[in-house]
Scaffold this motif. Structure first.
Motif: not given
Length: 194
Positions: A49-73
């Motif tokens: 659905x459009x909602x699933x696509x929008x949720x996935x793109x939001x998750x991807x955008x937020x996930x970039x920060x997780x990846x950057x910071x997990x190496x530090x953590x």
């Protein structure tokens, strides 16, 4: 030349471009499909659905920060150094996103409002990374905390001015870096074992 395989990653990249171009109110799955040169049914095979696509793109955008910071953590430095670096990395990432592409940042703010569950999962991931740093500090005798997860949540809340998007307008003001350093110093001093 054979057409490039349609993957969820390609769809998400195209969705980001479409959102940047049209904004969240006008962007459609048909626009995404057109940008990819496929039918909208092809996009729906990956995202129901459009909602699933929008949720996935939001998750991807937020996930970039997780990846950057997990190496530090998960690094080898002492917990205090990692905590300061993690908080600074989070602040830098948020500033980069807000200042580097303000239209897309505004779009993601709308999408984040629509996908509060995705945002909550993002926050829990971030707090989990903080809790890992606190646990390491307690284990090594550097920090004092009876409940590292509660302490991690308090650290998240205390630094909200430097990562909560509602404060984005303040992130380039004079003195913000000094304010950030003062908060970090206070938090680290409060965590230190006597």
């Amino acid at each position: 030349m054979a057409p490039e395989t349609l993957t969820p990653a390609r769809i998400l990249e195209a969705t980001e471009d479409v959102l940047r171009r049209f904004g969240p109110a006008k962007a459609t799955v048909v626009d995404v499909a057109r940008a990819l040169g496929v039918s909208h049914g092809s996009v729906y095979r990956h995202f129901g659905s459009k909602a699933a696509l929008r949720e996935a793109v939001t998750d991807r955008w937020l996930g970039q920060t997780h990846t950057e910071l997990s190496a530090v953590a998960e690094g080898d430095a002492p917990a205090g150094e990692r905590l300061r670096a993690w908080l600074a990395g989070l602040f830098a990432a948020k500033r980069r996103k807000a200042g580097g592409d303000p239209e897309l940042f505004a779009t993601y703010m709308v999408l984040a409002e629509e996908n509060s569950g995705t945002v909550e999962r993002h926050i829990e991931t971030m707090i989990g990374q903080l809790a890992g740093i606190v646990e390491d500090g307690v284990r090594d005798g550097e920090f004092v905390s009876d409940e590292p997860r509660v302490t991690a949540r308090a650290l998240w809340d205390a630094t909200g001015r430097f990562h909560d998007p509602s404060y984005a307008g303040e992130w380039e003001r004079p003195g913000i870096d000094g304010a950030f350093e003062a908060v970090c110093t206070l938090l680290l001093r409060g965590l230190r074992a006597p």
